[in-house]
Design a protein around this motif. Structure first.
Motif, PDB file in Angstrom:
ATOM      1  N   ILE A  11      -6.218  -4.649  55.200  1.00  0.00           N
ATOM      2  CA  ILE A  11      -5.581  -3.429  54.699  1.00  0.00           C
ATOM      3  C   ILE A  11      -6.318  -2.198  55.215  1.00  0.00           C
ATOM      4  O   ILE A  11      -5.711  -1.233  55.689  1.00  0.00           O
ATOM      5  CB  ILE A  11      -5.542  -3.439  53.154  1.00  0.00           C
ATOM      6  N   GLU A  53      -1.169  -0.590  50.297  1.00  0.00           N
ATOM      7  CA  GLU A  53      -1.477  -1.508  49.195  1.00  0.00           C
ATOM      8  C   GLU A  53      -0.278  -1.605  48.268  1.00  0.00           C
ATOM      9  O   GLU A  53       0.286  -0.588  47.852  1.00  0.00           O
ATOM     10  CB  GLU A  53      -2.682  -0.992  48.411  1.00  0.00           C
ATOM     11  N   ARG A 113      -0.491  -9.209  46.881  1.00  0.00           N
ATOM     12  CA  ARG A 113      -0.814  -9.011  48.300  1.00  0.00           C
ATOM     13  C   ARG A 113      -0.289 -10.163  49.164  1.00  0.00           C
ATOM     14  O   ARG A 113      -0.646 -10.259  50.341  1.00  0.00           O
ATOM     15  CB  ARG A 113      -2.328  -8.904  48.475  1.00  0.00           C
TER      16      ARG A 113
END
Length: 301
Positions: free
Chosen positions: A95, A102, A110
């Protein structure tokens, strides 16, 4: 006369054959390992396939950062006991490195971002095959998979371009940049896994057995309380006796109420249910009917 093989022997034999095909056909295979029961079963099968030698490929965990601590502790301990190489790559690092957005929301998962980390890891180590614990009974998109599932140079999966697998013949020939995901227990169902775990005496993380846990009651889902979920005014939080049928992220994997504290009791519960483990416990699969297929097309294992 030799004893008659039962169905677990036949499933085991097929899976061991697939493991050996991977070792024979690919130069840099890896075993995707999460600390869940299916990947633990893969490790047991790999041990049998290559004994008395060690497993000839590393264990790879794509860590979202939202894992159950019990699964991570088991992962590290098992790798240490086996003397296996464990490679961990973190979604959080991806990320930051890629500037990815996010996920937000009540149960911000995720999982969709795992694909980026997995593809980066494949490129980093030059893996040409990744062994996974997916099974066809889990979900409709899983049912479309071949045992040797070819991914293109972008890591993408096209269900219309899979190879036939007749007479247990698996074609691992790939072009430069392509990758194969291999599913040795594709033909197993959840009950097969549990019966095999019982027969082999395989140790599991404690969350597979009943325990008391504080959960957020969200419709039919019981989500473990953690720093990763958002608690809103009016949310119902209770202590329940629960266990987990599958181990994923704490943000999107729900528990089931249970008093099963041994494998026989778990097998009895599975025999009495008509809902698949993902259907009952995976919130991220509820986004749409094609949620899993969309993730797989983008590189998800």
């Amino acid at each position: 006369m030799p004893s008659k093989l039962d169905y677990l022997d036949l499933l085991e034999s097929e899976s061991i054959h697939i493991m050996r095909e991977v070792a024979g056909q690919f130069e840099r295979p890896a075993l995707l390992f999460s600390g869940g029961k299916d990947s633990i079963t893969l490790v047991q099968l790999a041990l049998k396939a290559f004994k008395p030698g060690k497993i000839p490929f590393p264990l790879v965990h794509i860590d979202t950062g939202h894992n159950f601590p019990e699964a991570l502790e088991y992962r590290d301990r098992l790798a240490d006991e086996l003397g296996a190489k464990l490679i961990v790559r973190k979604v959080e690092d991806t990320i930051k490195a890629r500037g990815l957005k996010e996920p937000v929301g009540k149960f911000a998962s995720r999982n969709a971002l795992q694909s980026y980390t997995l593809l980066d890891t494949i490129e980093e180590f030059g893996f040409d095959a990744c062994i996974g614990g997916a099974r066809r009974d889990e979900e409709k998109a899983r049912a479309k998979e071949r045992i040797f599932s070819v991914r293109d140079e972008f890591g993408q999966w096209d269900p219309k371009k899979q190879r036939p697998e007749l007479w247990n013949l698996y074609n691992g020939k790939i072009a430069k940049g392509e990758n194969v995901r291999v599913f040795p227990i594709s033909n197993w169902v959840e009950l097969d896994v549990w019966n095999y775990i019982k027969r082999e005496g395989i140790e599991l993380p404690s969350i597979y057995f009943t325990h008391e846990r504080e959960v957020l009651v969200h419709g039919e889902f019981l989500v473990a309380m953690s720093e990763f979920i958002r608690v809103d005014e009016g949310d119902v939080i209770e202590k329940r006796k629960v266990r987990y049928r599958t181990v994923g992220d704490m943000t999107c994997t729900a528990a089931v109420e249970s008093t099963a504290n041994n494998i026989d009791d778990i097998i009895g519960e599975i025999n009495r249910t008509n809902i698949s483990e993902r259907g009952e416990t995976r919130i991220d699969d509820q986004v749409s009917e094609a949620a899993m297929e969309d993730r797989k097309k983008n590189g998800y294992f």
